[in-house]
Scaffold this active site. Structure first.
Site, short mmCIF file in Angstrom:
data_model
loop_
_atom_site.label_atom_id
_atom_site.label_comp_id
_atom_site.label_asym_id
_atom_site.label_seq_id
_atom_site.Cartn_x
_atom_site.Cartn_y
_atom_site.Cartn_z
CE LYS A 113 91.35 -43.53 75.17
NZ LYS A 113 91.85 -44.55 75.65
N GLY A 174 95.31 -54.18 74.81
CA GLY A 174 95.62 -55.01 75.96
C GLY A 174 96.48 -56.12 75.53
CB ALA A 200 95.89 -49.14 72.93
N GLY A 201 98.57 -50.99 73.85
CA GLY A 201 99.59 -51.70 73.25
C GLY A 201 100.77 -52.08 74.19
CG ASN A 222 93.78 -50.25 82.43
OD1 ASN A 222 92.63 -50.36 82.43
ND2 ASN A 222 94.13 -50.70 83.87
CB THR A 223 96.33 -54.04 79.79
OG1 THR A 223 94.94 -53.82 79.60
CG2 THR A 223 96.11 -55.98 80.01
#
Length: 270
Positions: A113, A174, A200-201, A222-223
Site C-alpha cells: 500500500k 484518524g 481513512a476517516g 485503524n484508528t
C-alpha cells in the site's frame, strides 16, 4: 461499480461473495491496521474479531524484521493473514519507494500500500509525489494499492498506470469524520475496473456501512477500532457493518421519494 474487479456471488444464494486484488481472492472486505493498540495481544485479538484477511503494516513503525524485539509476526501469523506493508509517515515519493523496497527485501512482500503524505496537519496525500512513486514501484514489479485523494481524475490516472486498487480517503486520517464526499467516492467507483476501497476517516460502524452501500469493494481502517473504548467489540461491529452495507448494496435500496407512500394499499378500505 468495478464489476471486472469483483468475483463471486452478487446476491444471496450464489455462493460466497469475494473480491480480488492482484489476482488474490479475499472474502472479508474489511482491512484493518496494526497501529495504535496498547500491545500486540490487543492487536491480534482485534484482528481476530474483525474477521479481516488483510492487515496493513507501517514498515517504519512496526517491527517485522528484528528478532531481538517483540515482533508482530509472533502474534499475527503471516501464513493466515495477508500482510500489506504501507508507507505511513513518508512525505516524499523517494522515501516511500525506499521503504517498500526494504520491506520486500525483509519479508518478500510484493503486494503493498502506497501513501505519500502532503503535510503533518492534514495528512492528505501529496498526489504529485504519489504518482511519481507509483510509477517507480510499478516498474519495480510491485502490486500497488494506493491511498489517494477523492478526486476521480487522479484516481483514474493511478488506475491507468497499473495500480491494482484505488483507495480514496473518506476524511482525514484518524479524524473519524466518516464519508465527507459520497458523490466523488461514487464517481470513482463507477469509473473504476479495479477494486475501490475507502481508506481513512471512518469513525464508527455506520460509516463503514455507508461506504459499502455506495458500492465500495472494501473499507480500510485503524484508528476507529484501535481508539475505541472497547477495540475488540468495535472490531466485531465493523465486521458486521461491512457485511450489512455490502448486502444492502447488492439488494438495491428503494428509491427516495418526496412524499409518503403507504406500505399497505389504500384501495378497498371500508
Amino acid at each position: 461499480m468495478a464489476e471486472a474487479a469483483i468475483s463471486g456471488a452478487q446476491s444471496a444464494g450464489q455462493g460466497e461473495d469475494s473480491f480480488q486484488v492482484a489476482g488474490r481472492r479475499f472474502t472479508s472486505r474489511l482491512i484493518v491496521g496494526t497501529g495504535k493498540y496498547k500491545d500486540f495481544d490487543e492487536t491480534a485479538a482485534a484482528i481476530e474479531a474483525s474477521g479481516a484477511e488483510i492487515v496493513t503494516v507501517a514498515v517504519r513503525r512496526v517491527n517485522v524484521s528484528d528478532p531481538n524485539q517483540p515482533m508482530l509476526m509472533d502474534y499475527v501469523d503471516p501464513k493466515k493473514i495477508t500482510y500489506l506493508p504501507n508507507t505511513a509517515g513518508c512525505f516524499t515519493g523517494q522515501d516511500a519507494v525506499r521503504t517498500l523496497r526494504l520491506a520486500r527485501e525483509a519479508g518478500g512482500w510484493n503486494l503493498v500500500k502506497l501513501e505519500v503524505l502532503g503535510d503533518q496537519k492534514t495528512l492528505y496525500p501529496d498526489m504529485a509525489e504519489t504518482l511519481t512513486a507509483a510509477e517507480m514501484l510499478l516498474k519495480d514489479g510491485f502490486d500497488v494499492m494506493v491511498y489517494c485523494s477523492d478526486d476521480p481524475i487522479m484516481a483514474k490516472k493511478l488506475e491507468d498506470m497499473g495500480c491494482c486498487a484505488i483507495m480514496p480517503l473518506a476524511a482525514p486520517i484518524g479524524s473519524g469524520l466518516g464519508i465527507q464526499n459520497p458523490v466523488n467516492i461514487r464517481l470513482i467507483i463507477e469509473q473504476s475496473s479495479v477494486p475501490v476501497l475507502v481508506d481513512a476517516g471512518v469513525g464508527t460502524a455506520s460509516d463503514a456501512a455507508i461506504a459499502m452501500e455506495l458500492g465500495c469493494d472494501g473499507v480500510l481502517m485503524n484508528t476507529a477500532i484501535a481508539e475505541a473504548k472497547d477495540p475488540i467489540r468495535m472490531a466485531r461491529a465493523m465486521k458486521y457493518a461491512v457485511r450489512a452495507g455490502r448486502d444492502a448494496y447488492l439488494a438495491g435500496r428503494m428509491p427516495r421519494k418526496k412524499y409518503a407512500d403507504p406500505s399497505s394499499p389504500l384501495a378497498g378500505l371500508i
